[in-house]
Write a protein that holds these residues in place. Structure first.
Motif, PDB file in Angstrom:
ATOM      1  N   LYS A 156       2.210  -5.571 -18.975  1.00 47.56           N
ATOM      2  CA  LYS A 156       2.638  -4.191 -19.027  1.00 47.56           C
ATOM      3  C   LYS A 156       1.520  -3.351 -19.613  1.00 47.56           C
ATOM      4  O   LYS A 156       0.843  -3.771 -20.499  1.00 47.56           O
ATOM      5  CB  LYS A 156       3.888  -4.075 -19.874  1.00 47.56           C
ATOM      6  CG  LYS A 156       4.949  -5.050 -19.394  1.00 47.56           C
ATOM      7  CD  LYS A 156       6.298  -4.450 -19.389  1.00 47.56           C
ATOM      8  CE  LYS A 156       7.257  -5.378 -18.691  1.00 47.56           C
ATOM      9  NZ  LYS A 156       8.623  -4.999 -18.875  1.00 47.56           N
ATOM     10  N   GLY A 157       1.338  -2.123 -19.139  1.00 44.14           N
ATOM     11  CA  GLY A 157       0.111  -1.382 -19.386  1.00 44.14           C
ATOM     12  C   GLY A 157       0.007  -0.682 -20.706  1.00 44.14           C
ATOM     13  O   GLY A 157       0.919  -0.069 -21.155  1.00 44.14           O
ATOM     14  N   THR A 158      -1.191  -0.713 -21.250  1.00 47.54           N
ATOM     15  CA  THR A 158      -1.503   0.024 -22.460  1.00 47.54           C
ATOM     16  C   THR A 158      -2.866   0.640 -22.315  1.00 47.54           C
ATOM     17  O   THR A 158      -3.810  -0.044 -21.995  1.00 47.54           O
ATOM     18  CB  THR A 158      -1.514  -0.911 -23.688  1.00 47.54           C
ATOM     19  OG1 THR A 158      -0.242  -1.478 -23.843  1.00 47.54           O
ATOM     20  CG2 THR A 158      -1.893  -0.157 -24.920  1.00 47.54           C
ATOM     21  N   ILE A 159      -3.005   1.952 -22.545  1.00 51.80           N
ATOM     22  CA  ILE A 159      -4.307   2.601 -22.434  1.00 51.80           C
ATOM     23  C   ILE A 159      -4.747   3.037 -23.813  1.00 51.80           C
ATOM     24  O   ILE A 159      -4.046   3.748 -24.480  1.00 51.80           O
ATOM     25  CB  ILE A 159      -4.246   3.817 -21.519  1.00 51.80           C
ATOM     26  CG1 ILE A 159      -3.797   3.378 -20.140  1.00 51.80           C
ATOM     27  CG2 ILE A 159      -5.571   4.507 -21.444  1.00 51.80           C
ATOM     28  CD1 ILE A 159      -3.670   4.492 -19.167  1.00 51.80           C
ATOM     29  N   ASN A 183      -6.974   1.166  -8.822  1.00 52.80           N
ATOM     30  CA  ASN A 183      -5.902   0.681  -7.944  1.00 52.80           C
ATOM     31  C   ASN A 183      -4.582   0.389  -8.644  1.00 52.80           C
ATOM     32  O   ASN A 183      -3.588   0.096  -7.986  1.00 52.80           O
ATOM     33  CB  ASN A 183      -6.369  -0.584  -7.213  1.00 52.80           C
ATOM     34  CG  ASN A 183      -7.562  -0.312  -6.306  1.00 52.80           C
ATOM     35  OD1 ASN A 183      -7.735   0.806  -5.816  1.00 52.80           O
ATOM     36  ND2 ASN A 183      -8.400  -1.326  -6.093  1.00 52.80           N
ATOM     37  N   THR A 184      -4.569   0.424  -9.966  1.00 51.07           N
ATOM     38  CA  THR A 184      -3.317   0.186 -10.685  1.00 51.07           C
ATOM     39  C   THR A 184      -2.497   1.475 -10.709  1.00 51.07           C
ATOM     40  O   THR A 184      -2.984   2.522 -11.152  1.00 51.07           O
ATOM     41  CB  THR A 184      -3.601  -0.290 -12.123  1.00 51.07           C
ATOM     42  OG1 THR A 184      -4.386  -1.493 -12.067  1.00 51.07           O
ATOM     43  CG2 THR A 184      -2.303  -0.565 -12.877  1.00 51.07           C
ATOM     44  N   ALA A 189      -7.160  -7.092 -19.943  1.00 52.70           N
ATOM     45  CA  ALA A 189      -7.294  -5.640 -20.082  1.00 52.70           C
ATOM     46  C   ALA A 189      -8.373  -5.134 -19.132  1.00 52.70           C
ATOM     47  O   ALA A 189      -9.421  -5.766 -18.972  1.00 52.70           O
ATOM     48  CB  ALA A 189      -7.637  -5.273 -21.520  1.00 52.70           C
ATOM     49  N   ALA A 190      -8.129  -3.985 -18.505  1.00 44.91           N
ATOM     50  CA  ALA A 190      -9.138  -3.349 -17.648  1.00 44.91           C
ATOM     51  C   ALA A 190     -10.007  -2.469 -18.535  1.00 44.91           C
ATOM     52  O   ALA A 190      -9.591  -1.392 -18.959  1.00 44.91           O
ATOM     53  CB  ALA A 190      -8.466  -2.514 -16.564  1.00 44.91           C
TER      54      ALA A 190
END
Length: 768
Positions: free
Chosen positions: A8-11, A66-67, A282-283
């Motif tokens: 799940k994403g975190t920036i 692309n996410t 992580a990206a």
């Protein structure tokens, strides 16, 4: 607890030490047994990294594009931002991190290189009954122990000496340091101890001897042994004489007790955190600037909420949107810049302060002990520490403006030198010319926007959530980056209803740390034929990844070492590190000389000397054309000149420098000069120097001679005039210049010429 595989994403946004890894701020208050269990639990519940190696920068950018939506987007690739990304991704959140420059390019690479609890903060906590500062010290002591555990190759224990010059200070500081021991925990105490004058000078022979009473060496740590053995015995020997009374307290070494202060390679530590986050999924992308924040309307409240960021690839100019449920601002000194993207009318909370450090030759300090000056002439604290076989002195604390390119001032450099002179023996001449590098880091001091006293600076970190949902993490210190990151992600999870478990970064090995051992370098020597010094450097820099660097090392063509061509002769950095550095997201020559290697921080002249080869190697790997190579060289030289102290160093000898020499000295130096200027032209050229060197059977290539003369050719006319030579010798006498190759070469040549006495004919039987 099973690791949540759903990503799940975190920036995370920010470049300071705070954002690197979110830690458990309350964890430092646990008892020792609880801490041990937490380490085991944290290590057991984290799955293996998603990637064996960090994906390429190109692959990371594709993921960002692309996410559809990340859980968390972190802005800022300093220690704090990188820590936030690691904390978030290991909780199972889909995480992104962007940094406008390189990882650790700001404050996080310009620290004092210490991991410590903060003795001065404890003093203030006690004197002012300040519970906040007490908690900060308590937290830092726990985080210091964790850092030594998770990155053993990048951090090492270091005892700190506090010299005492007044008798009344001995009990005063001893009580204070003992309290510092106690704060570490009654079950994990390694006692600090007092040294007599003679013992202090044995450990630190450069110390000023006059009026020295003794010294205190302080330690503290958390140790993992059963409670019934968790004790520290001390032996006290009291010495009496007719003139003095002193105590020497020697600790009985307990098991596995790291000292209170540890040293670390800050830029490499920051990079290890970012690389570990990338390996866990992580990206992460450096040279990715946030130009604006994205917002959308919350259908439930009708209010605008931050929903991502518009990003620009600094290297290509391409722009695209990165969307996230939560955006974290971890930009250190640039905290308010991002906050004003969210709300242009928001009140600034950052009060930047510049801290200048200088690097001097290693002979200024012992290899295994640092020194603390607790009360300088203006009330600051100065550390004097061995680092990478050199000596670091700093820091200052001066209000400054926020800038991407802080410059060390000559005033601050001289302040540090004067304070160093106060503590070193008169036998040691502290020379301005011995400053090999200098840098300024901007410390992001902050005020708490929710505090009643909005003008009071918070010594601890602050987590702030704006009305639109932007989370800002600011303040704090390098040592507590993990706990800051933990607090930040905890706040993000709560504020944005993210599905995530507790933090798992306590005890989580950073890249290179898991299979490292103190004897790893021996295998590098035996298996690859590396020099011992180079092997030790690789092991201490890359940990268990050092073998990958060794595999890329070039054959030297010598009997020994077999592989490992050095970038510059006096430092153990090798060409293979340039190739490997590109795999670690190095994009520019500045990245390579300052953060993948530490040449720029150790010796600016050596860094400049290595630059052409570094640019050549990077150009080969990255397909740079000639114009790009020239651009990289120019940019890197400007970086060294302005940001790393080369400008201040070069200004010690200019065409406006005064000649302050005695008449006898002037006559002596003129005679030396005329041994080279045989034609009495008033200047010397490469041809003149070559002629003298050939007469004493010394060979030196023309390029090297050109470099040597160019250092002293102040008006850049291709020759060294008598006046320029006298300016050089005057600057050397004043200590403003040291290590001049031309001065040493001419003195050596003169001595050789004077020893060549002709043999009289009558002593050789008349000849033939």
């Amino acid at each position: 607890m099973a690791f949540q595989k759903a990503v799940k994403g975190t920036i995370l946004v920010g470049g300071g030490a705070l954002a690197t890894v979110l830690g458990l701020s309350h964890f430092a208050h646990y008892k020792r047994k609880q801490v041990n269990l937490a380490f085991v639990e944290a290590a057991d519940c984290v799955s293996e990294p998603v990637n064996r190696e960090p994906p390429s920068r190109e692959a990371q950018i594709l993921t960002l594009k692309n996410t559809s939506e990340f859980d968390v987007l972190v802005i800022g690739g300093g220690a704090t931002g990188s820590g936030c990304a690691l904390d978030a991704v290991t909780r199972g959140l889909k995480t992104a991190l962007v940094e406008r420059d390189d990882f650790s390019s700001g404050t996080s690479s310009r620290s004092t290189k210490l991991i410590h609890g903060g003795v001065r903060y404890l003093q203030k906590a006690i004197m002012k009954l300040d519970i906040e500062q007490y908690r900060m010290v308590k937290e830092a002591l726990h985080e210091r122990a964790n850092l030594l555990e998770i990155a053993p190759h990048l951090s090492a224990p270091l005892p700190i000496m506090l010299p005492i010059y007044k008798w009344w200070q001995l009990p005063y500081y001893w009580i204070g340091i003992k309290l510092y021991d106690l704060v570490a925990g009654s079950n994990c105490l390694k006692s600090s101890y007092v040294l007599s004058k003679s013992r202090a000078l044995e450990h630190f022979p450069m110390l000023q001897k006059d009026k020295l009473v003794g010294a205190i060496v302080y330690y503290d740590a958390i140790k993992s042994i059963p409670r019934d053995r968790d004790r520290c015995d001390i032996s006290v020997v009291t010495h009496f004489s007719t003139t003095s009374l002193w105590l020497e307290v020697t600790p009985v070494p307990p098991l596995m007790l790291p000292p209170a202060a540890g040293q670390h390679n800050d830029a490499r530590m920051n990079l290890a955190i970012a690389l570990t986050a990338a390996r866990y999924g992580a990206a992460t992308a450096n040279y990715m600037e946030v130009v604006s924040l994205l917002k959308k309307t919350d259908p439930q409240t009708g209010k605008k909420r931050v929903s991502g960021a518009r990003c620009k690839d600094v290297l290509t100019g391409e722009e695209f949107d990165v969307r996230a449920k939560c955006v974290i601002n971890a930009t250190g000194p640039f905290t308010d810049t991002v906050r004003k993207m969210d709300d242009k009318d928001t009140t600034a909370i950052c009060q930047p302060s510049a801290g200048v450090h200088i690097v001097m030759p290693g002979y200024y300090s012992p290899e295994s002990m640092g020194l603390l000056d607790p009360a300088t002439s203006d009330g600051r604290v100065i550390f004097f520490l061995p680092w990478q076989k050199m000596t670091i002195a700093g820091t200052t604390d001066t209000p400054t403006d926020v800038t991407h390119h802080p410059i060390p001032s000559e005033e601050d450099i001289n302040f540090i030198l004067n304070e160093v002179r106060n503590y070193l023996s008169c036998d040691v001449e502290v020379r301005r010319g011995d400053v090999l590098a200098a840098w300024s880091g901007i410390r992001p001091l902050v005020t708490d926007p929710k505090s009643a006293d909005t003008k009071s600076i918070s010594r601890n970190h602050v987590v702030d959530i704006s009305e639109s949902g932007l989370i800002t993490i600011a303040g704090g210190k390098w040592t507590t980056y993990r706990s800051m990151a933990e607090d930040t992600i905890n706040a993000a999870v709560k504020a944005h209803n993210l599905k995530a478990g507790p933090s798992r970064t306590v005890g989580l090995f950073l890249q290179g740390g898991k299979d490292w051992s103190p004897t790893l370098y021996i295998r590098l020597v035996q298996d690859y034929g590396l020099e011992s010094e180079v092997a030790q450097h690789l092991a201490a820099t890359y940990g268990d990844k050092a073998f990958e660097v060794a595999k890329m090392a070039s054959v030297t063509g010598k009997r020994w070492p077999i592989v490992g061509v050095r970038l510059v002769s006096e430092f153990p950095y090798i060409e293979a590190e340039v190739k490997y550095g590109i795999k670690e997201y190095a994009c520019t020559a500045v990245d390579m000389i300052s953060r993948r290697t530490r040449l720029a921080f150790l010796n600016v002249q050596a860094a400049e000397e290595a630059l052409p080869r570094i640019v050549e190697l990077m150009g080969r790997e990255l397909n740079w054309d000639d114009s790009k190579k020239e651009e990289e060289l120019e940019t890197a030289r400007k970086f060294l000149y302005y940001e790393m102290g080369y400008k201040s160093r070069s200004e010690q000898l200019t065409d406006r420098s005064e000649i302050s020499l005695l008449p006898s000295d002037i006559d002596r130096y003129k005679k030396r000069f005329h041994k080279f200027d045989a034609d009495q032209k008033g200047f010397i050229t490469i041809v003149d120097v070559q002629r003298v060197l050939e007469s004493i059977n010394v060979q030196m290539d023309e390029n090297t001679l050109h470099e040597i003369l160019n250092e002293v050719d102040l008006n850049k006319n291709g020759q060294v005039e008598l006046n320029e030579f006298l300016q050089l010798m005057s600057a050397i006498q004043k200590g403003r210049v040291s290590g001049s190759r031309l001065a040493i070469l001419m003195k050596t040549a003169e001595e050789n010429l004077d020893r060549r006495v002709p043999i009289p004919v009558d002593r050789s039987c008349g000849g033939l």
